[in-house]
Write a protein that holds these residues in place. Structure first.
Motif, PDB file in Angstrom:
ATOM      1  N   LEU A  83      -1.037  11.835   7.202  1.00  7.45           N
ATOM      2  CA  LEU A  83      -1.231  10.891   8.302  1.00  7.45           C
ATOM      3  C   LEU A  83      -2.710  10.725   8.632  1.00  7.45           C
ATOM      4  O   LEU A  83      -3.167   9.627   8.976  1.00  7.45           O
ATOM      5  CB  LEU A  83      -0.470  11.368   9.539  1.00  7.45           C
ATOM      6  CG  LEU A  83       1.061  11.395   9.419  1.00  7.45           C
ATOM      7  CD1 LEU A  83       1.679  11.969  10.688  1.00  7.45           C
ATOM      8  CD2 LEU A  83       1.607  10.001   9.139  1.00  7.45           C
ATOM      9  N   THR A 137      -1.825   4.957  -0.094  1.00  9.21           N
ATOM     10  CA  THR A 137      -2.168   6.240   0.521  1.00  9.21           C
ATOM     11  C   THR A 137      -1.382   7.375  -0.121  1.00  9.21           C
ATOM     12  O   THR A 137      -1.921   8.456  -0.364  1.00  9.21           O
ATOM     13  CB  THR A 137      -1.892   6.198   2.034  1.00  9.21           C
ATOM     14  OG1 THR A 137      -2.655   5.145   2.627  1.00  9.21           O
ATOM     15  CG2 THR A 137      -2.273   7.522   2.690  1.00  9.21           C
ATOM     16  N   SER A 138      -0.101   7.129  -0.418  1.00  6.67           N
ATOM     17  CA  SER A 138       0.730   8.168  -1.052  1.00  6.67           C
ATOM     18  C   SER A 138       0.202   8.513  -2.434  1.00  6.67           C
ATOM     19  O   SER A 138       0.127   9.694  -2.804  1.00  6.67           O
ATOM     20  CB  SER A 138       2.183   7.696  -1.141  1.00  6.67           C
ATOM     21  OG  SER A 138       2.708   7.410   0.137  1.00  6.67           O
ATOM     22  N   LYS A 142      -4.143   8.416   6.035  1.00  6.05           N
ATOM     23  CA  LYS A 142      -3.650   7.047   6.278  1.00  6.05           C
ATOM     24  C   LYS A 142      -4.413   6.405   7.444  1.00  6.05           C
ATOM     25  O   LYS A 142      -4.803   5.226   7.376  1.00  6.05           O
ATOM     26  CB  LYS A 142      -2.151   7.105   6.597  1.00  6.05           C
ATOM     27  CG  LYS A 142      -1.540   5.781   7.047  1.00  6.05           C
ATOM     28  CD  LYS A 142      -1.432   4.809   5.895  1.00  6.05           C
ATOM     29  CE  LYS A 142      -0.621   3.571   6.296  1.00  6.05           C
ATOM     30  NZ  LYS A 142      -1.212   2.810   7.407  1.00  6.05           N
ATOM     31  N   ARG A 143      -4.637   7.145   8.506  1.00  9.38           N
ATOM     32  CA  ARG A 143      -5.291   6.576   9.687  1.00  9.38           C
ATOM     33  C   ARG A 143      -6.767   6.292   9.443  1.00  9.38           C
ATOM     34  O   ARG A 143      -7.277   5.230   9.845  1.00  9.38           O
ATOM     35  CB  ARG A 143      -5.137   7.539  10.858  1.00  9.38           C
ATOM     36  CG  ARG A 143      -5.882   7.096  12.112  1.00  9.38           C
ATOM     37  CD  ARG A 143      -5.644   8.038  13.262  1.00  9.38           C
ATOM     38  NE  ARG A 143      -6.342   7.566  14.460  1.00  9.38           N
ATOM     39  CZ  ARG A 143      -6.245   8.140  15.647  1.00  9.38           C
ATOM     40  NH1 ARG A 143      -5.466   9.207  15.803  1.00  9.38           N
ATOM     41  NH2 ARG A 143      -6.909   7.656  16.676  1.00  9.38           N
ATOM     42  N   TYR A 202      -3.139  10.300  -2.060  1.00  5.51           N
ATOM     43  CA  TYR A 202      -2.890  11.623  -1.470  1.00  5.51           C
ATOM     44  C   TYR A 202      -2.406  12.596  -2.538  1.00  5.51           C
ATOM     45  O   TYR A 202      -2.852  13.749  -2.593  1.00  5.51           O
ATOM     46  CB  TYR A 202      -1.856  11.486  -0.360  1.00  5.51           C
ATOM     47  CG  TYR A 202      -1.496  12.778   0.333  1.00  5.51           C
ATOM     48  CD1 TYR A 202      -2.327  13.330   1.297  1.00  5.51           C
ATOM     49  CD2 TYR A 202      -0.313  13.448   0.031  1.00  5.51           C
ATOM     50  CE1 TYR A 202      -1.998  14.512   1.944  1.00  5.51           C
ATOM     51  CE2 TYR A 202       0.027  14.628   0.667  1.00  5.51           C
ATOM     52  CZ  TYR A 202      -0.819  15.156   1.625  1.00  5.51           C
ATOM     53  OH  TYR A 202      -0.480  16.331   2.251  1.00  5.51           O
ATOM     54  N   GLY A 237      -2.413   0.937   2.817  1.00  2.00           N
ATOM     55  CA  GLY A 237      -0.968   0.907   2.953  1.00  2.00           C
ATOM     56  C   GLY A 237      -0.332   2.234   2.598  1.00  2.00           C
ATOM     57  O   GLY A 237      -0.968   3.130   2.039  1.00  2.00           O
ATOM     58  N   TRP A 238       0.961   2.323   2.898  1.00  2.00           N
ATOM     59  CA  TRP A 238       1.678   3.582   2.673  1.00  2.00           C
ATOM     60  C   TRP A 238       1.726   3.942   1.186  1.00  2.00           C
ATOM     61  O   TRP A 238       1.567   5.111   0.819  1.00  2.00           O
ATOM     62  CB  TRP A 238       3.089   3.488   3.227  1.00  2.00           C
ATOM     63  CG  TRP A 238       3.138   3.407   4.723  1.00  2.00           C
ATOM     64  CD1 TRP A 238       3.283   2.282   5.485  1.00  2.00           C
ATOM     65  CD2 TRP A 238       2.996   4.485   5.638  1.00  2.00           C
ATOM     66  NE1 TRP A 238       3.249   2.588   6.813  1.00  2.00           N
ATOM     67  CE2 TRP A 238       3.082   3.940   6.950  1.00  2.00           C
ATOM     68  CE3 TRP A 238       2.811   5.859   5.507  1.00  2.00           C
ATOM     69  CZ2 TRP A 238       2.988   4.713   8.097  1.00  2.00           C
ATOM     70  CZ3 TRP A 238       2.721   6.642   6.647  1.00  2.00           C
ATOM     71  CH2 TRP A 238       2.814   6.078   7.918  1.00  2.00           C
TER      72      TRP A 238
END
Length: 413
Positions: A370, A383-384, A373-374, A387, A379-380
């Protein structure tokens, strides 16, 4: 040159090449008797520091308690900013870093100080927790081997007597009231190890007796065979196992031989008491993570290259990320200690504490995701992916770092 003066200001026009010397402004006098004057320059003290010369109002000629408070503040820098920083650091992913980027820095502890403070406190707590419990498996086995020598018994009666003494002493220790699970578990493992060693020795004794009965040569006693433990008191060099690399100079080979010999001795010592080497490892891990942290910032820089952020911005993200990890490890250590206490003191709290510990471990990767992401605003899906890639690369680098830390702990202790 002409001068034009007004009531509120002065304007001066100079011809080219004209040199002008301007006298320093006089210190404004004050008629307020309650305002102290600076002991150094005489200017009125309008705060804790003189605005004219910068001298502090406080000197060392004051109460010792006041001096010690200032020393503690200088060394640890623990003030209200720490408590304002801990909550957002743990419960609000990326908040402190966003505040730092926005320029709101004074109210919070700086990322560098927060990182160092939590690193020192967490490793101190973890290292201290290693000493919880009355004894460990290695210590128990070492004491049993020295006192009862089960592996060197020469007949079944002697073996049975030594095994009985060893198990009897362990049973008495296990039966003591108030022992924590961390103390009981190693002793139970030691009892099982005694039984296994006794069974192994009994099998050899029977084989020896059968061989002697047949008139054959007596087999070599395993307790007298040379092995790693037989080299306990033999220096590495005299064991003729020195290191020699042809392309290295003589002094380098000597240094490597010394380091490997020291590592050899420490490995043997770790078999008897692993806590010493674990403590040595924890003493070098903070330095290792301090080196790994800027490398993590490099991974962030490469992953978000098109964001055109400065490396120092990624470094702030890395500092806050590692500070959060250290805070999580500190909380896990504290909760683990409370679980150990609850087993004997308040058993009803044990399931709740175990659930809390699981929640802390779960929140750790979720928080870091998180936060990423912030702060980077992608986007999700992207970011995934990033990550996962950053996490994998960092785990690999951390693995090499830990191996290096283990090597350093073995060769420098």
């Amino acid at each position: 040159m002409s001068n034009e003066a007004t009531e509120d200001s002065q304007t001066m026009t100079l011809a080219p090449g004209t040199a002008v010397t301007i006298a320093p402004a006089a210190i404004p006098p004050t008629s307020d008797a309650s305002v102290k004057a600076c002991a150094n320059c005489g200017a009125p003290m309008l705060g804790p520091f003189c605005y004219a010369c910068g001298q502090s109002e406080k000197g060392l000629i004051r109460h010792l308690a006041s001096v010690m408070v200032d020393v503690a503040d200088t060394v640890f820098n623990i003030d209200s900013r720490l408590f304002r920083s801990i909550g957002p650091l743990y419960f609000r992913p990326g908040f402190l870093t966003s505040e730092y980027f926005a320029g709101r820095r004074t109210r919070y502890l700086s990322p560098v100080r927060l990182f160092f403070f939590l690193c020192i406190i967490s490793f101190f707590a973890i290292q201290s927790s290693l000493h919880i419990g009355d004894m460990n498996l290695a210590n128990v086995r070492s004491k049993l081997g020295g006192n009862y020598a089960i592996g060197s018994a020469q007949n079944e009666a002697e073996l049975e007597q030594r095994t009985h003494k060893a198990l009897d002493k362990l049973d008495q220790a296990i039966a003591k009231p108030g022992l924590s699970p961390l103390a009981l578990e190693p002793m139970k493992e030691a009892a099982n190890a005694v039984r296994a060693e006794s069974a192994k020795r009994l099998a050899w004794l029977k084989m020896r007796d059968a061989t002697v009965a047949k008139g054959e040569k007596t087999p070599v006693d395993p307790s007298e065979q040379e092995g790693p433990i037989a080299l306990d008191d033999i220096p590495w060099e005299t064991a003729k196992q020195s290191v020699h690399i042809t392309w290295l100079p003589h002094f380098a080979n000597d240094k490597l031989t010394e380091m490997v010999g020291r590592a050899h001795e420490n490995v043997l010592a770790a078999k008897r008491d692993p806590r010493r080497e674990i403590a040595n490892l924890f003493s070098v891990l903070p330095q290792t993570l301090f080196v790994m942290m800027p490398l993590f910032a490099v991974l962030l820089k490469l992953s978000y290259l098109f964001k055109r952020r400065l490396y120092m911005e990624h470094l702030m993200v890395a500092l806050h990320s590692h500070a959060f990890v250290f805070l999580s490890l500190l909380l896990v250590t504290i909760v683990t200690f409370l679980i150990d206490w609850a087993v004997t003191g308040a058993q009803w709290a044990s399931p709740l504490l175990r659930l809390l510990r699981a929640a802390i471990w779960t929140w750790l990767p979720v928080y870091l995701f998180l936060m990423q992401k912030r702060l980077y605003g992608q986007g999700w899906f992207m970011t995934s992916v990033k990550y996962a890639v950053i996490g994998l690369c960092y785990v690999v680098m951390l693995g090499f770092g830990v191996v290096g830390a283990v090597f350093v702990s073995l060769t420098t202790a």
